[in-house]
Design a protein around this motif. Structure first.
Motif, PDB file in Angstrom:
ATOM      1  N   PHE A  43      18.659  57.105 -38.382  1.00 47.19           N
ATOM      2  CA  PHE A  43      18.092  57.879 -37.280  1.00 47.19           C
ATOM      3  C   PHE A  43      17.791  56.951 -36.107  1.00 47.19           C
ATOM      4  N   THR A  60      15.317  57.494 -32.610  1.00 47.02           N
ATOM      5  CA  THR A  60      14.483  58.386 -31.805  1.00 47.02           C
ATOM      6  C   THR A  60      14.701  58.059 -30.326  1.00 47.02           C
ATOM      7  N   VAL A 102      11.857  64.031 -26.148  1.00 44.73           N
ATOM      8  CA  VAL A 102      12.118  63.113 -27.254  1.00 44.73           C
ATOM      9  C   VAL A 102      12.804  63.873 -28.378  1.00 44.73           C
ATOM     10  N   HIS A 103      13.755  63.209 -29.024  1.00 44.07           N
ATOM     11  CA  HIS A 103      14.399  63.800 -30.199  1.00 44.07           C
ATOM     12  C   HIS A 103      14.772  62.692 -31.179  1.00 44.07           C
ATOM     13  N   ARG A 104      14.551  62.975 -32.458  1.00 44.15           N
ATOM     14  CA  ARG A 104      14.943  62.039 -33.526  1.00 44.15           C
ATOM     15  C   ARG A 104      16.389  62.352 -33.893  1.00 44.15           C
ATOM     16  N   ALA A 150      14.387  58.964 -26.200  1.00 41.02           N
ATOM     17  CA  ALA A 150      13.594  59.627 -25.157  1.00 41.02           C
ATOM     18  C   ALA A 150      14.375  59.639 -23.852  1.00 41.02           C
ATOM     19  N   GLY A 209       6.907  57.978 -30.073  1.00 44.73           N
ATOM     20  CA  GLY A 209       7.730  57.417 -31.134  1.00 44.73           C
ATOM     21  C   GLY A 209       9.127  56.997 -30.729  1.00 44.73           C
ATOM     22  N   ALA A 210       9.419  56.986 -29.434  1.00 43.55           N
ATOM     23  CA  ALA A 210      10.769  56.647 -28.981  1.00 43.55           C
ATOM     24  C   ALA A 210      11.125  55.207 -29.338  1.00 43.55           C
ATOM     25  N   GLU A 211      12.388  55.019 -29.704  1.00 41.35           N
ATOM     26  CA  GLU A 211      12.922  53.680 -29.951  1.00 41.35           C
ATOM     27  C   GLU A 211      13.811  53.209 -28.805  1.00 41.35           C
ATOM     28  N   ASP A 245      19.821  62.268 -35.653  1.00 42.84           N
ATOM     29  CA  ASP A 245      20.406  61.988 -36.959  1.00 42.84           C
ATOM     30  C   ASP A 245      21.806  61.412 -36.745  1.00 42.84           C
TER      31      ASP A 245
END
Length: 304
Positions: free
Chosen positions: A4, A6, A270-272, A8, A39-41, A274
């Motif tokens: 995954f 994450t 934001v979206h995780r 943004a 939680g953004a990466e 997949d």
């Protein structure tokens, strides 16, 4: 093990010509902080995120033109954004106007840089599909990018970002299928994209109701046909008298919009993502190794 990332998208509202660079960078740092808190990466900012969209005007004074450009990244003012990335441990892609000395001359590009979670430079993309004209044309929305920028000369590079293959694109690039295909063939899993797009075009008033549809359509098609995650950040709202469209989004390899901005102002979505969904989509429809026939494409082209 499932993979995954994450992502943004940091949409900005209008950046007026009167705004200082320090003020604008402060807004970007605030958005980066909000993204990190969610939680953004990795984060993507819009095209020309540091200034107003100046190609809406004809400008003749060289010093005035160059005031919109960055001679180095990071620079004295933008350093705080890179410091914030290192502090928050979240990287970003940033669109800006680049002035560089290459081949013994001054060159200007519409550029996006990829920066790591340590605040370090990873890679650079320069916009390939530069739209508009070099002089104003009667009856058309003034869009003079060709006056101020030359087409990019770096191709469609793809970079490693914490184990994920990431490519970049800018504004008009999103409307061209070869953008996504080249990034896909170069190994991209995620495409980060920024844009500044007028809400209305003087030359096509009858198509006004399709502007947002045409904004999203090529990105959704590109994501689906090339099994990519696409994250696109707009500059939005009324900027120096011109309405910009907004519609920032994150699109899955299925072609679905997984997240979309709701405002015309500074906003973080934001979206995780997949990443294994890419493999699933390739098994269903787009097994490139099995179905793609570049040898036959060449033969057909030669026959035509």
């Amino acid at each position: 093990m499932a993979r995954f990332l994450t992502i943004a998208v940091c949409q900005t509202g209008p950046i007026q010509r009167s705004a200082s660079r320090a003020e604008t960078v402060g807004r970007l740092v605030h958005l980066l902080e909000k993204a990190a808190a969610a939680g953004a990466e990795i984060v993507v900012f819009p095209e020309m995120a540091l200034t107003t969209f100046f190609p809406r005007w004809r400008i003749d004074d060289t010093a005035e033109i160059e005031s919109f450009f960055e001679r180095s990244m990071p620079g004295p003012v933008t350093q705080s954004l890179y410091d914030a990335a290192a502090r928050l441990k979240v990287g970003f892609a940033l669109g800006y106007s680049e002035l560089v000395q290459e081949d013994g001359r001054t060159r200007r590009f519409n550029t996006m840089d990829l920066v790591g979670p340590d605040g370090g430079f990873i890679g650079r993309y320069r916009k390939m599909h530069v739209p508009g004209s070099s002089e104003p044309e009667a009856g058309t929305t003034t869009h003079l990018e060709r006056r101020y920028f030359e087409p990019g000369n770096l191709g469609f590079p793809v970079f490693d970002y914490c184990g994920v293959r990431v490519g970049m694109a800018i504004c008009n690039d999103r409307r061209w299928p070869e953008t996504y295909r080249m990034l896909c063939l170069n190994g991209a899993e995620v495409v980060l994209l920024g844009y500044n797009t007028p809400l209305l075009l003087d030359e096509a008033p009858a198509l006004a109701h399709l502007r947002m549809f045409h904004n999203h359509l090529p990105m959704q098609a590109g994501a689906y046909q090339n099994t990519l995650w696409v994250a696109a950040a707009a500059k939005a709202g009324l900027e120096d008298g011109q309405a910009l469209i907004g519609g920032s989004c994150i699109i899955a390899p299925t072609g679905e919009i997984a997240a979309q901005a709701l405002s015309l102002d500074d906003e973080v979505i934001v979206h995780r993502a997949d990443l294994d969904l890419i493999t699933t989509c390739r098994k269903v429809n787009f097994d490139f190794a099995l179905y793609r026939r570049p040898d036959q494409y060449r033969l057909i082209a030669e026959q035509v």
